[in-house]
Motif scaffolding. Structure first.
Motif, PDB file in Angstrom:
ATOM      1  N   GLU A   1      -3.855   3.506  -5.578  1.00 39.27           N
ATOM      2  CA  GLU A   1      -4.159   3.686  -7.000  1.00 39.27           C
ATOM      3  C   GLU A   1      -3.815   5.049  -7.574  1.00 39.27           C
ATOM      4  OE1 GLU A   1      -7.250   0.159  -7.324  1.00 39.27           O
ATOM      5  OE2 GLU A   1      -7.998   2.140  -6.786  1.00 39.27           O
ATOM      6  N   ILE A   2      -4.134   6.102  -6.830  1.00 41.73           N
ATOM      7  CA  ILE A   2      -3.854   7.435  -7.380  1.00 41.73           C
ATOM      8  C   ILE A   2      -2.346   7.610  -7.497  1.00 41.73           C
ATOM      9  CG2 ILE A   2      -4.195   9.922  -7.118  1.00 41.73           C
ATOM     10  CD1 ILE A   2      -6.678   9.361  -5.484  1.00 41.73           C
TER      11      ILE A   2
ATOM     12  N   ASN B   1       0.819  -1.218   0.000  1.00 40.71           N
ATOM     13  CA  ASN B   1       0.000   0.000   0.000  1.00 40.71           C
ATOM     14  C   ASN B   1       0.854   1.271   0.000  1.00 40.71           C
ATOM     15  OD1 ASN B   1      -2.545   1.263  -0.005  1.00 40.71           O
ATOM     16  ND2 ASN B   1      -2.660   1.368   2.224  1.00 40.71           N
TER      17      ASN B   1
ATOM     18  N   GLY C   1      -8.707   2.599   0.682  1.00 36.68           N
ATOM     19  CA  GLY C   1      -7.998   2.152  -0.518  1.00 36.68           C
ATOM     20  C   GLY C   1      -8.843   2.151  -1.778  1.00 36.68           C
ATOM     21  N   ALA C   2     -10.165   2.425  -1.651  1.00 37.16           N
ATOM     22  CA  ALA C   2     -11.036   2.417  -2.829  1.00 37.16           C
ATOM     23  C   ALA C   2     -10.828   3.686  -3.634  1.00 37.16           C
ATOM     24  CB  ALA C   2     -12.503   2.300  -2.421  1.00 37.16           C
ATOM     25  N   ARG C   3     -10.972   3.566  -4.945  1.00 34.12           N
ATOM     26  CA  ARG C   3     -10.742   4.717  -5.804  1.00 34.12           C
ATOM     27  C   ARG C   3     -11.891   5.720  -5.715  1.00 34.12           C
ATOM     28  NH1 ARG C   3      -7.128   6.356 -10.018  1.00 34.12           N
ATOM     29  NH2 ARG C   3      -7.517   8.560  -9.855  1.00 34.12           N
TER      30      ARG C   3
ATOM     31  N   GLY D   1      -9.569  -1.803  -0.346  1.00 33.74           N
ATOM     32  CA  GLY D   1     -10.354  -1.289  -1.463  1.00 33.74           C
ATOM     33  C   GLY D   1      -9.575  -1.136  -2.757  1.00 33.74           C
ATOM     34  N   ILE D   2      -8.289  -1.486  -2.742  1.00 34.03           N
ATOM     35  CA  ILE D   2      -7.490  -1.325  -3.966  1.00 34.03           C
ATOM     36  C   ILE D   2      -8.122  -2.165  -5.083  1.00 34.03           C
ATOM     37  CG2 ILE D   2      -5.242  -1.755  -5.056  1.00 34.03           C
ATOM     38  CD1 ILE D   2      -3.883  -1.041  -2.458  1.00 34.03           C
ATOM     39  N   GLY D   3      -8.358  -1.513  -6.214  1.00 31.05           N
ATOM     40  CA  GLY D   3      -8.987  -2.201  -7.342  1.00 31.05           C
ATOM     41  C   GLY D   3     -10.506  -2.075  -7.349  1.00 31.05           C
ATOM     42  N   TYR D   4     -11.051  -1.474  -6.302  1.00 27.36           N
ATOM     43  CA  TYR D   4     -12.505  -1.369  -6.181  1.00 27.36           C
ATOM     44  C   TYR D   4     -13.016   0.061  -6.127  1.00 27.36           C
ATOM     45  CZ  TYR D   4     -12.926  -6.308  -4.923  1.00 27.36           C
ATOM     46  OH  TYR D   4     -12.884  -7.678  -4.929  1.00 27.36           O
TER      47      TYR D   4
ATOM     48  N   VAL E   1      -6.998  -0.791   5.235  1.00 29.25           N
ATOM     49  CA  VAL E   1      -6.687   0.442   4.509  1.00 29.25           C
ATOM     50  C   VAL E   1      -6.315   0.181   3.050  1.00 29.25           C
ATOM     51  CG1 VAL E   1      -6.068   1.960   6.436  1.00 29.25           C
ATOM     52  CG2 VAL E   1      -4.326   0.435   5.488  1.00 29.25           C
ATOM     53  N   GLU E   2      -5.948  -1.075   2.734  1.00 25.38           N
ATOM     54  CA  GLU E   2      -5.685  -1.348   1.324  1.00 25.38           C
ATOM     55  C   GLU E   2      -6.739  -2.289   0.747  1.00 25.38           C
ATOM     56  OE1 GLU E   2      -2.544  -4.176   3.117  1.00 25.38           O
ATOM     57  OE2 GLU E   2      -4.045  -2.771   3.818  1.00 25.38           O
TER      58      GLU E   2
ATOM     59  N   GLY F   1     -10.224  11.398  -7.186  1.00 30.24           N
ATOM     60  CA  GLY F   1      -9.062  12.229  -6.908  1.00 30.24           C
ATOM     61  C   GLY F   1      -8.012  11.977  -7.974  1.00 30.24           C
TER      62      GLY F   1
ATOM     63  N   GLN G   1     -12.717  -0.001 -12.571  1.00 30.99           N
ATOM     64  CA  GLN G   1     -12.480  -0.785 -11.363  1.00 30.99           C
ATOM     65  C   GLN G   1     -13.591  -1.823 -11.182  1.00 30.99           C
ATOM     66  OE1 GLN G   1      -9.926   0.602  -8.905  1.00 30.99           O
ATOM     67  NE2 GLN G   1      -9.352   1.697 -10.754  1.00 30.99           N
TER      68      GLN G   1
ATOM     69  N   SER H   1      -3.693  12.654  -2.826  1.00 28.98           N
ATOM     70  CA  SER H   1      -3.470  12.416  -4.258  1.00 28.98           C
ATOM     71  C   SER H   1      -2.324  13.252  -4.820  1.00 28.98           C
ATOM     72  CB  SER H   1      -4.747  12.740  -5.027  1.00 28.98           C
ATOM     73  OG  SER H   1      -5.084  14.103  -4.841  1.00 28.98           O
TER      74      SER H   1
ATOM     75  N   ILE I   1     -11.531   6.580   0.261  1.00 27.41           N
ATOM     76  CA  ILE I   1     -10.137   6.626  -0.171  1.00 27.41           C
ATOM     77  C   ILE I   1      -9.219   6.120   0.945  1.00 27.41           C
ATOM     78  CG2 ILE I   1      -9.693   9.029   0.534  1.00 27.41           C
ATOM     79  CD1 ILE I   1      -8.706   7.578  -2.841  1.00 27.41           C
ATOM     80  N   GLU I   2      -9.628   6.331   2.191  1.00 25.54           N
ATOM     81  CA  GLU I   2      -8.842   5.831   3.325  1.00 25.54           C
ATOM     82  C   GLU I   2      -8.895   4.308   3.397  1.00 25.54           C
ATOM     83  OE1 GLU I   2      -7.450   9.042   3.640  1.00 25.54           O
ATOM     84  OE2 GLU I   2      -9.564   9.430   3.945  1.00 25.54           O
TER      85      GLU I   2
ATOM     86  N   GLY J   1      -3.049   7.687   0.842  1.00 24.39           N
ATOM     87  CA  GLY J   1      -3.323   9.023   1.366  1.00 24.39           C
ATOM     88  C   GLY J   1      -3.594  10.032   0.275  1.00 24.39           C
TER      89      GLY J   1
ATOM     90  N   SER K   1      -7.530  13.866  -3.046  1.00 28.06           N
ATOM     91  CA  SER K   1      -7.991  12.481  -2.946  1.00 28.06           C
ATOM     92  C   SER K   1      -9.413  12.362  -2.411  1.00 28.06           C
ATOM     93  CB  SER K   1      -7.039  11.680  -2.071  1.00 28.06           C
ATOM     94  OG  SER K   1      -6.941  12.262  -0.799  1.00 28.06           O
TER      95      SER K   1
END
Lengths: 214, 467
Positions: free
Chosen positions: A118-119, A89, B228-230, B197-200, B194-195, B144, B164, A95, B225-226, A93, B130
């Motif tokens: 991702e950002i 990760n 991990g989601a976009r 949501g990555i990819g979602y 916290v991660e 963001g 996503q 962007s 975003i906290e 935080g 973000s």
């Protein structure tokens, strides 16, 4: 130390400098820890500049210093490499593009990690910096190898999706779109998207809210 | 791949074409800009001799560097003054509407957009911040972006983006008294990581979400975003429409029905397919507080902080670092932890309902004399209404400083910063080391009502005992 293999001048339309990034070679900077956020990469108080010019000076500014302001043993103080090796990760935080800009201007040209916010990954992509992923054990091993011998040569090969550390080659993950963008030199998307501006206008016209539903 | 969700429908309507990279060229229906991440992008435009393609879809305000106390120009902080002047110059040059300090509408970009009626369902919304995910509360896709992407939006009206997966977060039950949207999102991040949501993109729904007002939904989407989601969103409903109606940039009466028709058409279908589905129960929820240095290091107020053994192996190192930084011990209660600063503000929780909830707790109480307490409304609009309602007086009488609108202490880019290792209870979104302007500073995230309670007691406390 650094040798990023690039083909420049594929297309200079629109003042857009395009270059393909096929591989990044050099040495590593092992930066351990999960969830390293962009506030740590560039503390917010350094965002008050209207250009990115000085960002390299601010990379990990606080993390690199003790309470008395003396430089500590943070990897950015210890290693001179151009390939950052991180854990889970990374870049979460804010962007702020200031973060990858700071790393790039510090001299980082490629990042190997377990996963990226991702950002942050998008921002790296916009700058032509490959972010490649590997599992925890692989990343840990690369970090240890660099810690044992900071001069160990590292090569990220985009086409093959591999990283070679010393004599050892491992498979890594790279987003297909990032791979394509780097290889084709289209990671700077402005000119590419601008060439479709007529279609963009059509999309704009068709969306009912752009005319406030009139 | 998800099918017929709001996300799919909005995406399809905004996709201009596929790029050779496999990404989509996605039209951005609303581009919000502020002083910190735009000047570099304007600089890039100038370098390439490009114009802003859709100035009519672009709106500016100023928030991050704005002083909340003395706002007379030029600002005392020269760099802040230069940033604001750049924005003034650029918005004029490119004919972009700017809600400046004198407009009466200035404030945190994610508070101002919705408040002005600019944020509407079925839009794609981007901003160099973000927490643009906030706008998803309206059933838009808020993303963001970085500064190079801001340049792309200026020049082309678009970003290159990858679609996503969609995770449905179903929240059953109902929040009890003293428990708020903020507690729910902290609980969700606690559970999914916290991660996680990555990819979602997160779609929030279910009875507890339906019951929330727009302010509560914004708090939830804000902190996606906290996790991990976009992006995060809630399908638009009557609550959404009611909020928008009559606002300055909302569709007018003549066009209202057409607008609602579009907004309803983009809702996720009953039989929409999701890539993932998780369920939460709001009934069991209690006030949440963070104990660490990421928003995922969080416990219920009645729980103890986790021992290192009970954490997954991968989380122990960060936990050790967190305990060390926060000057806390594994297995202790967060109740009773001494507080130096109380901050009510940020794009997460500085809207009118947040201030109302905090004022309810403060009514008839006084802030502990050892606590510095700051109330920073999210916008000039919020400030005005809070003053009209008498909320501002409640704050002042209790001993809170009543400030001007801006991001303030949340990220410490103006004069509002922690000193040394002060511990701050905060209604904001991030507890990262150094976030509030001091690298030794300590941040504990919680709901606005919990911040008010802690300010009064001088220590972290369960707000449910005070209401």
């Amino acid at each position: 130390m650094s040798d990023t293999d690039t083909d420049t001048e594929i297309d200079k339309n629109d003042n857009d400098s395009r270059k393909s990034v096929r591989r990044v070679t050099g040495t590593g900077v092992p930066l351990r820890g999960d969830d390293i956020d962009t506030d740590q990469i560039v503390p917010a108080r350094f965002l008050k500049e209207v250009t990115f010019e000085n960002m390299g000076n601010y990379a990990f500014y606080d993390a690199r210093r003790d309470d008395d302001g003396e430089l500590n043993d943070h990897p950015f103080n210890v290693y001179n490499g151009n390939i950052l090796v991180v854990n889970d990760n990374f870049g979460c935080g804010s962007s702020r593009e200031h973060a990858p800009q700071a790393l790039m201007r510090w001299g980082i040209e490629g990042i190997i990690g377990e996963s990226f916010a991702e950002i942050f990954a998008d921002n790296c992509s916009s700058l032509g910096i490959p972010t490649v992923t590997a599992d925890h054990e692989t990343v840990d091993e690369i970090q240890s190898t660099v810690e044992d011998d900071p001069e160990t040569p590292i090569e990220i090969r985009i086409q093959d999706e591999t990283v070679t550390v010393g004599d050892e080659t491992v498979d890594v993950g790279i987003e297909p779109s990032l791979k394509e963008a780097l290889l084709e030199g289209i990671w700077d998307t402005t000119a590419l998207m601008k060439s479709n501006l007529d279609e963009v206008r059509e999309t704009y016209e068709e969306l009912p809210y752009t005319s406030n539903f009139d | 791949m998800s099918e017929r969700t709001l996300y799919d429908k909005v995406w399809d309507r905004h996709e201009v074409r596929q790029l050779p990279t496999g990404q989509s060229q996605l039209f951005v229906g609303l581009h919000l800009i502020h002083e910190v991440t735009s000047p570099q992008a304007f600089g890039m435009l100038e370098e390439r001799d490009l114009e802003v393609a859709f100035p009519d879809r672009t709106y500016a305000t100023t928030d991050h560097i704005v002083p909340t106390k003395d706002r007379s120009r030029p600002f005392e902080d020269e760099q802040a003054e230069v940033m604001l002047q750049e924005l003034e110059k650029n918005t004029q040059k490119y004919d972009i509407e700017f809600f400046d300090l004198d407009s009466g509408h200035q404030g945190i970009v994610h508070v101002v957009g919705p408040e002005m009626g600019l944020t509407q369902p079925g839009m794609t919304i981007a901003c160099g911040d973000s927490h643009t995910s906030t706008h998803g509360a309206f059933g838009s896709i808020g993303m963001g972006v970085g500064t190079s992407q801001i340049r792309d939006i200026f020049a082309t009206g678009c970003i290159a983006a990858e679609k996503q997966d969609v995770r449905r977060i179903q929240v059953e039950g109902s929040l009890s008294e003293g428990v708020y949207a903020k507690d729910l999102i902290l609980r969700i991040i606690d559970e999914l990581g916290v991660e996680g949501g990555i990819g979602y993109v997160y779609e929030y729904g279910g009875p507890a979400i339906d019951e929330l007002d727009m302010d509560g939904r914004m708090s939830i989407c804000n902190m996606s975003i906290e996790g991990g989601a976009r992006a995060g969103y809630v399908n638009p409903d009557e609550t959404t429409f009611e909020y928008i109606k009559g606002r300055e940039y909302a569709p007018d009466d003549e066009n209202w029905d057409d607008a609602v028709e579009y907004w309803e058409s983009i809702r996720s279908d009953e039989d929409a397919e999701y890539d993932d589905y998780v369920e939460f129960d709001a009934d069991e929820l209690e006030p949440m507080v963070t104990w660490g240095i990421t928003p995922g290091q969080v416990v219920g107020i009645s729980e103890n902080t986790p021992s290192l053994d009970e954490l997954p192996e991968g989380d122990r190192e960060t936990a050790e670092k967190a305990y060390d930084h926060m000057q806390l011990e594994p297995g202790q209660s967060m109740e009773g932890v001494d507080v130096d600063v109380a901050f009510l503000g940020s794009c997460t929780n500085a809207r009118l309902s947040d201030l109302r909830e905090a004022a309810e707790v403060l009514e008839g109480h006084e802030v502990d004399p050892d606590v510095k307490a700051l109330a920073v409304p999210g916008s000039q609009g919020v400030k005005r209404r809070a003053e009209e309602e008498g909320i501002a007086d409640v704050f002042r009488e209790a001993g809170f400083e009543w400030r001007g609108a801006g991001c303030s202490m949340c990220l410490g880019m103006n004069n509002d910063q922690l000193q040394g290792d002060q511990l701050c209870v905060s209604s904001s979104n991030r507890n990262y080391i150094g976030r509030m302007g001091s690298k030794e500073g300590r941040t504990v995230l919680m709901s606005p009502a919990m911040v008010a309670a802690a300010a009064v007691e001088g220590e972290i406390t369960d707000v449910r005992r005070m209401i």
